[in-house]
Design a protein around this motif. Structure first.
Motif, PDB file in Angstrom:
ATOM      1  N   ILE A 298       1.174  -1.132  -0.191  1.00  0.00           N
ATOM      2  CA  ILE A 298      -0.104   0.015   0.183  1.00  0.00           C
ATOM      3  C   ILE A 298       0.912   1.209   0.237  1.00  0.00           C
ATOM      4  CG2 ILE A 298      -1.946   1.451   1.126  1.00  0.00           C
ATOM      5  CD1 ILE A 298      -2.530  -1.956   0.349  1.00  0.00           C
ATOM      6  N   LYS A 299       0.187   2.088  -1.107  1.00  0.00           N
ATOM      7  CA  LYS A 299       1.766   3.613  -1.011  1.00  0.00           C
ATOM      8  C   LYS A 299       0.971   4.380  -0.408  1.00  0.00           C
ATOM      9  CE  LYS A 299       0.121   3.641  -4.760  1.00  0.00           C
ATOM     10  NZ  LYS A 299      -0.273   4.198  -6.077  1.00  0.00           N
ATOM     11  N   GLU A 300       1.443   5.525   0.561  1.00  0.00           N
ATOM     12  CA  GLU A 300       1.493   6.413   1.463  1.00  0.00           C
ATOM     13  C   GLU A 300       0.197   6.727   1.139  1.00  0.00           C
ATOM     14  OE1 GLU A 300       5.243   9.261   1.006  1.00  0.00           O
ATOM     15  OE2 GLU A 300       6.009   8.273   3.199  1.00  0.00           O
ATOM     16  N   ASN A 301      -0.646   7.190   0.117  1.00  0.00           N
ATOM     17  CA  ASN A 301      -1.412   7.734   0.165  1.00  0.00           C
ATOM     18  C   ASN A 301      -3.052   7.219   0.207  1.00  0.00           C
ATOM     19  OD1 ASN A 301      -1.295   6.250  -2.168  1.00  0.00           O
ATOM     20  ND2 ASN A 301      -2.041   7.509  -3.756  1.00  0.00           N
ATOM     21  N   GLY A 302      -2.061   5.548   0.505  1.00  0.00           N
ATOM     22  CA  GLY A 302      -3.414   4.798   0.898  1.00  0.00           C
ATOM     23  C   GLY A 302      -3.999   4.129   0.051  1.00  0.00           C
ATOM     24  N   ALA A 303      -4.087   4.129  -0.927  1.00  0.00           N
ATOM     25  CA  ALA A 303      -4.014   3.683  -2.317  1.00  0.00           C
ATOM     26  C   ALA A 303      -3.206   2.395  -3.052  1.00  0.00           C
ATOM     27  CB  ALA A 303      -3.955   3.678  -3.766  1.00  0.00           C
ATOM     28  N   PRO A 304      -3.362   0.846  -3.274  1.00  0.00           N
ATOM     29  CA  PRO A 304      -2.536   0.151  -3.362  1.00  0.00           C
ATOM     30  C   PRO A 304      -1.543  -0.346  -4.904  1.00  0.00           C
ATOM     31  CG  PRO A 304      -4.715  -0.899  -3.968  1.00  0.00           C
ATOM     32  CD  PRO A 304      -4.450   0.749  -3.405  1.00  0.00           C
ATOM     33  N   LEU A 305      -0.107  -0.471  -5.110  1.00  0.00           N
ATOM     34  CA  LEU A 305       0.419  -0.696  -5.907  1.00  0.00           C
ATOM     35  C   LEU A 305       0.137  -1.654  -6.349  1.00  0.00           C
ATOM     36  CD1 LEU A 305       3.664   0.358  -5.967  1.00  0.00           C
ATOM     37  CD2 LEU A 305       4.510  -1.025  -5.737  1.00  0.00           C
ATOM     38  N   THR A 306       0.241  -0.868  -7.543  1.00  0.00           N
ATOM     39  CA  THR A 306      -0.141  -1.758  -9.057  1.00  0.00           C
ATOM     40  C   THR A 306       0.886  -2.155  -9.925  1.00  0.00           C
ATOM     41  OG1 THR A 306      -1.243  -0.542 -10.855  1.00  0.00           O
ATOM     42  CG2 THR A 306      -2.315  -0.967  -8.530  1.00  0.00           C
ATOM     43  N   GLN A 307       0.745  -3.277 -10.990  1.00  0.00           N
ATOM     44  CA  GLN A 307       1.566  -3.012 -11.766  1.00  0.00           C
ATOM     45  C   GLN A 307       1.524  -1.642 -12.705  1.00  0.00           C
ATOM     46  OE1 GLN A 307       0.970  -6.127 -15.466  1.00  0.00           O
ATOM     47  NE2 GLN A 307       1.989  -7.543 -14.498  1.00  0.00           N
ATOM     48  N   ALA A 308       0.722  -1.683 -12.875  1.00  0.00           N
ATOM     49  CA  ALA A 308       0.649  -0.280 -14.081  1.00  0.00           C
ATOM     50  C   ALA A 308       1.586   1.414 -13.258  1.00  0.00           C
ATOM     51  CB  ALA A 308      -0.092   0.313 -14.142  1.00  0.00           C
ATOM     52  N   ASP A 309       1.417   0.792 -11.740  1.00  0.00           N
ATOM     53  CA  ASP A 309       2.120   1.666 -10.897  1.00  0.00           C
ATOM     54  C   ASP A 309       3.682   1.430 -12.144  1.00  0.00           C
ATOM     55  OD1 ASP A 309       0.881   3.287 -10.011  1.00  0.00           O
ATOM     56  OD2 ASP A 309       0.865   1.886  -8.361  1.00  0.00           O
ATOM     57  N   LEU A 310       4.783  -0.162 -11.879  1.00  0.00           N
ATOM     58  CA  LEU A 310       5.287  -0.258 -11.694  1.00  0.00           C
ATOM     59  C   LEU A 310       5.823  -0.530 -13.407  1.00  0.00           C
ATOM     60  CD1 LEU A 310       6.353  -3.424  -8.656  1.00  0.00           C
ATOM     61  CD2 LEU A 310       7.047  -0.833  -8.829  1.00  0.00           C
ATOM     62  N   LEU A 311       5.344  -0.844 -14.055  1.00  0.00           N
ATOM     63  CA  LEU A 311       5.764  -0.785 -16.102  1.00  0.00           C
ATOM     64  C   LEU A 311       4.801  -0.441 -16.605  1.00  0.00           C
ATOM     65  CD1 LEU A 311       5.212  -5.325 -15.264  1.00  0.00           C
ATOM     66  CD2 LEU A 311       7.578  -3.425 -15.113  1.00  0.00           C
ATOM     67  N   SER A 312       5.340   0.849 -17.666  1.00  0.00           N
ATOM     68  CA  SER A 312       5.010   1.313 -18.038  1.00  0.00           C
ATOM     69  C   SER A 312       3.639   0.751 -18.600  1.00  0.00           C
ATOM     70  CB  SER A 312       5.325   2.252 -19.110  1.00  0.00           C
ATOM     71  OG  SER A 312       5.947   0.913 -20.129  1.00  0.00           O
ATOM     72  N   ASN A 313       3.379  -0.204 -19.240  1.00  0.00           N
ATOM     73  CA  ASN A 313       2.227  -0.738 -19.916  1.00  0.00           C
ATOM     74  C   ASN A 313       1.831  -2.604 -19.087  1.00  0.00           C
ATOM     75  OD1 ASN A 313       3.904  -2.797 -19.818  1.00  0.00           O
ATOM     76  ND2 ASN A 313       3.760  -3.662 -21.763  1.00  0.00           N
ATOM     77  N   GLY A 314       1.904  -1.965 -17.530  1.00  0.00           N
ATOM     78  CA  GLY A 314       0.961  -2.909 -16.525  1.00  0.00           C
ATOM     79  C   GLY A 314      -0.598  -2.260 -16.214  1.00  0.00           C
ATOM     80  N   SER A 315      -1.083  -3.586 -15.996  1.00  0.00           N
ATOM     81  CA  SER A 315      -2.589  -3.569 -14.713  1.00  0.00           C
ATOM     82  C   SER A 315      -2.386  -2.828 -13.634  1.00  0.00           C
ATOM     83  CB  SER A 315      -2.444  -5.056 -14.973  1.00  0.00           C
ATOM     84  OG  SER A 315      -4.025  -4.874 -14.593  1.00  0.00           O
ATOM     85  N   ASN A 327      11.864  -9.938  -4.009  1.00  0.00           N
ATOM     86  CA  ASN A 327      11.230 -10.520  -5.264  1.00  0.00           C
ATOM     87  C   ASN A 327       9.834  -9.791  -5.448  1.00  0.00           C
ATOM     88  OD1 ASN A 327      13.199 -12.130  -6.742  1.00  0.00           O
ATOM     89  ND2 ASN A 327      12.905 -13.086  -4.714  1.00  0.00           N
ATOM     90  N   LEU A 328       8.930  -8.853  -6.092  1.00  0.00           N
ATOM     91  CA  LEU A 328       8.388  -8.922  -6.224  1.00  0.00           C
ATOM     92  C   LEU A 328       7.118  -9.975  -7.576  1.00  0.00           C
ATOM     93  CD1 LEU A 328       8.290  -5.386  -6.888  1.00  0.00           C
ATOM     94  CD2 LEU A 328       8.222  -5.896  -5.396  1.00  0.00           C
ATOM     95  N   ALA A 329       5.858 -10.196  -6.815  1.00  0.00           N
ATOM     96  CA  ALA A 329       5.091 -10.879  -7.854  1.00  0.00           C
ATOM     97  C   ALA A 329       3.870 -10.098  -7.918  1.00  0.00           C
ATOM     98  CB  ALA A 329       4.785 -12.072  -7.367  1.00  0.00           C
ATOM     99  N   PHE A 330       2.364 -10.542  -9.210  1.00  0.00           N
ATOM    100  CA  PHE A 330       1.420  -9.360  -9.249  1.00  0.00           C
ATOM    101  C   PHE A 330       0.635 -11.004  -8.956  1.00  0.00           C
ATOM    102  CE2 PHE A 330       4.950  -7.918 -11.845  1.00  0.00           C
ATOM    103  CZ  PHE A 330       5.033  -6.968 -11.349  1.00  0.00           C
ATOM    104  N   ARG A 331      -0.714  -9.622  -8.312  1.00  0.00           N
ATOM    105  CA  ARG A 331      -2.008 -10.809  -7.938  1.00  0.00           C
ATOM    106  C   ARG A 331      -3.182 -10.146  -8.336  1.00  0.00           C
ATOM    107  NH1 ARG A 331      -0.481 -13.514  -1.675  1.00  0.00           N
ATOM    108  NH2 ARG A 331       1.109 -14.897  -2.087  1.00  0.00           N
ATOM    109  N   GLY A 332      -4.522 -10.817  -8.837  1.00  0.00           N
ATOM    110  CA  GLY A 332      -5.590 -10.068  -8.882  1.00  0.00           C
ATOM    111  C   GLY A 332      -6.027 -11.244  -9.551  1.00  0.00           C
TER     112      GLY A 332
END
Length: 535
Positions: A298-315, A327-332
Motif C-alpha cells: 500500500i502506498k502512502e496515499n492509501g492506494a494499493p501498488l499495482t503493476q501499472a505503477d511499476l511497468l509502463s504497460n502494466g495492469s 522479489n515482487l509478484a502480481f496478484r489479481g
C-alpha cells in the motif's frame, strides 16, 4: 457493572479490501422431545391440520406451522401458530407468535380510515375501499402531473417487495427500505471488507449449527433475524457462547457467558481482540497471506501498488506483493471477456511477506515507500492493548486476553450481526468484526463465517422498469433520492422526508408506508412528526 464478568452456568481474496469447544458431547435434542412437537401431534389426532409456512415478519423466513381445526369457523380458537419442528430454522419469536393477530385481532382495522382533523390530532372516519382508492388515485395522478413520477416515494419493513409495486410501475425510483434503522452499517462494513455480492443482509452468517465458539456483540439470538434453534444444536454439542452486551441478554440466563461492556465501545473491544491475537501469535497468518489482500503493498496515499505503477504497460488490476527478499509478484482477479470473475491470477508457489515495509522504484523513476495492508492494520490497532481496551470498555484486561485466546484456540467466529451498539462507529465495527474473523482464518469454512443459501421464498415483485412477467415501464430520469445524498448507504428514508419539506435535492409530494410503523422505526420521532406535519 462493567468491571464484573458474569458466567451463568445452569474466492476469498477481497477480504481486506479498503485497508483493511469442546468436542461433541451430546447430540441435538430429538424432535419428539420438544413440548411443542407433542402438542402438534395431539392436535393432529383431534382433527387439526398443519400447514407449513415461512414467517415473513422479518427477512429470516423462519419455518412455522399454521394449524387449523377443520370443520370449525376460522377464529383465534381454531387457528394456532407453532415452530415447525422439521424446519432447520424453527421460528417463534414475538413476531411469529403474534402472526394470527395480523388477520384476526379485535382491534384490527376493518375499513380504510380517512383523516378529517389536523395532522397529529388523531381524528379519522371510516370510508369505503372504493372511496379510498379513488381518492388516492386522483390525488396521485395530480401530483405526478405537476411534479413528475419521482415525487412519489414508498417504504416498508418486511414487505419491501409489495411496496415496490407502488413506485416502480409508476416510474419512480424511490422505493427506499428501512436499512438506516436496521442493518445499513453491517451492509456497508461487509462491502468494505468482502466486496459487492457478499455484503447483503444475511449473505454471510456464522455456521451456527457447527461452530465451537461464538462471540455475540450486541446480538440477541432470540429476536427477529435470530437463529437460536440452529445455534442450540451446536450448544448441545458443547459450543461456547459469549455475549458482550451492556444488558444481560436472554441467552445469559442459560449456559451462555455474559460479558458486560460500556455502551458504544464495541469497536475498541474488537480492535483489542485483534491486537491481542497478534501479540499472542495466534492470528492465522497463512490464511491472511493466501486468502486476503493483507500482503498487498500500500502506498502512502492509501492506494494499493499495482503493476501499472511499476511497468509502463502494466495492469491497474494486478496488485504487488513481495517475498521480503527483493522479489515482487502480481496478484489479481482473472475475468472473462464479459468482465465476470472466473479465477485468480497468481503464482501459487510465491509466498508473500505480510510484514513488508520497503521502498520500490516506480515506472516514472521515483522511489515509493510502501507497507503491506497487514502492517497498516497492526500499526493502527497497536494502541489497543488489553489495559487500554479495559480503560475504554470496562472489561478487565485479563478477560480480554482470555477471550482472544479462546477465540483463536476454538477457531471461533464473531457474529457479523444485525444490531450492535447503534452509534456512529458501527460501520467500522462491522469492518473490524469481518477482519477479526479473517485473522482467525475462519471464513468460508465449517463452523466459521459462511456464505448462506437463500430461503427460496419468492414473492412476485417488480424491479426498476421491469415486471415479474416481462412487463416494462419507463423510469423517471432522476436518481433514487437518498442515493444522491448517501451514495454508499443501503437505504436512508430520512432524505425523502426532508425533501418533502425542503424540496431538495428534488421535491417529494406523496409517500406510501407499507407494513411499517414509522414512529417505532425512525430514531428521531419528533423530527419525523414535524416533517409529516409540514408535508
Amino acid at each position: 457493572m462493567c468491571n464484573k464478568i458474569v458466567d451463568l452456568s445452569v474466492s476469498r481474496r477481497t477480504l481486506m479490501k479498503g485497508g483493511a469447544a469442546a468436542a461433541a458431547v451430546a447430540a441435538a435434542p430429538a424432535i419428539h422431545n420438544w413440548a411443542f412437537a407433542e402438542q402438534i401431534q395431539k392436535l393432529e389426532k383431534e382433527g387439526w391440520t398443519k400447514h407449513p409456512v415461512a414467517c415473513t415478519m422479518c427477512g429470516a423466513y423462519c419455518g412455522i406451522l399454521a394449524m387449523r381445526k377443520e370443520g370449525e369457523p376460522i377464529s383465534e380458537k381454531t387457528v394456532r401458530i407453532f415452530p415447525n419442528p422439521g424446519h432447520p430454522q424453527r421460528g417463534y419469536c414475538g413476531r411469529s407468535a403474534a402472526a394470527m393477530w395480523v388477520w384476526n385481532h379485535p382491534l384490527r382495522l376493518r375499513k380504510p380510515l380517512k383523516r378529517i382533523g389536523e395532522k397529529g390530532e388523531g381524528q379519522f372516519k371510516e370510508v369505503t375501499w372504493e372511496e379510498a382508492l379513488n381518492d388516492i388515485a386522483a390525488r396521485l395522478k395530480d401530483i405526478v402531473q405537476k411534479n413528475g413520477e419521482s415525487s412519489v416515494v414508498s417504504t416498508s419493513h418486511s414487505f419491501q417487495g409489495f411496496a415496490k409495486w407502488l413506485t416502480f410501475p409508476l416510474g419512480s425510483p424511490n422505493n427506499i427500505g428501512h436499512q438506516s434503522s436496521c442493518n445499513a452499517a453491517g451492509i456497508s462494513g461487509r462491502h468494505l471488507v468482502f466486496g459487492k455480492g457478499y455484503d447483503g443482509a444475511g449473505k454471510l452468517e456464522p455456521d451456527y449449527a457447527n461452530l465451537r465458539y461464538i462471540l455475540l456483540i450486541g446480538r440477541s439470538m432470540g429476536a427477529a433475524m435470530g437463529a437460536l434453534h440452529t445455534l442450540n444444536e451446536a450448544r448441545a454439542r458443547g459450543a461456547k457462547v459469549v455475549s458482550i452486551d451492556p444488558r444481560m441478554p436472554d441467552m445469559a440466563y442459560g449456559d451462555a457467558e455474559w460479558v458486560p461492556i460500556r455502551p458504544a465501545t464495541d469497536t475498541a473491544l474488537v480492535s483489542g481482540l485483534i491486537n491481542e491475537m497478534l501479540a499472542q501469535g495466534t492470528a492465522d497468518l497463512a490464511f491472511i497471506e493466501k486468502h486476503t489482500n493483507g500482503a498487498y503493498l500500500i502506498k502512502e496515499n492509501g492506494a494499493p501498488l499495482t503493476q501499472a505503477d511499476l511497468l509502463s504497460n502494466g495492469s491497474k488490476s494486478l496488485y504487488v506483493v513481495t517475498d521480503g527478499k527483493g522479489n515482487l509478484a502480481f496478484r489479481g482477479v482473472k475475468k472473462d471477456d464479459k468482465g465476470v470473475a472466473v479465477g485468480f491470477d497468481e503464482d501459487p508457489s510465491f509466498r508473500a511477506d505480510l510484514n513488508a515495509n520497503i521502498s520500490v522504484n516506480l515506472a516514472d523513476g521515483t522511489e515509493c515507500p510502501v507497507k503491506t495492508a497487514f502492517v497498516l492494520i497492526k500499526e493502527e490497532l497497536a494502541k489497543f492493548t488489553p489495559e487500554k481496551t479495559e480503560e475504554i470498555t470496562g472489561i478487565p484486561a485479563a478477560k480480554i486476553r482470555l477471550i482472544a485466546k479462546e477465540f483463536a484456540n476454538f477457531k471461533g467466529v464473531i457474529d457479523d450481526g444485525w444490531y450492535s451498539a447503534k452509534n456512529g462507529t458501527d460501520v467500522q465495527l462491522y469492518q473490524l468484526i469481518c477482519i477479526a474473523n479473517a485473522f482467525n482464518g475462519n471464513i468460508d469454512v465449517k463452523g466459521g463465517l459462511v456464505v448462506t443459501a437463500g430461503a427460496a421464498l419468492k414473492i412476485p415483485s417488480v424491479a426498476a422498469g421491469k415486471g415479474p412477467n416481462g412487463e416494462t415501464w419507463k423510469m423517471a430520469p432522476e436518481k433514487r433520492i437518498d442515493k444522491i445524498i448517501y451514495p454508499d448507504a443501503e437505504g436512508t428514508f430520512k432524505v425523502a422526508l426532508e425533501a418533502a419539506v425542503t424540496g431538495k435535492p428534488y421535491p417529494i409530494k406523496a409517500a406510501f408506508f407499507v407494513g411499517t410503523t414509522m414512529f417505532q422505526r425512525e430514531a428521531n420521532s419528533q423530527e419525523l412528526a414535524d416533517n409529516l406535519k409540514k408535508t
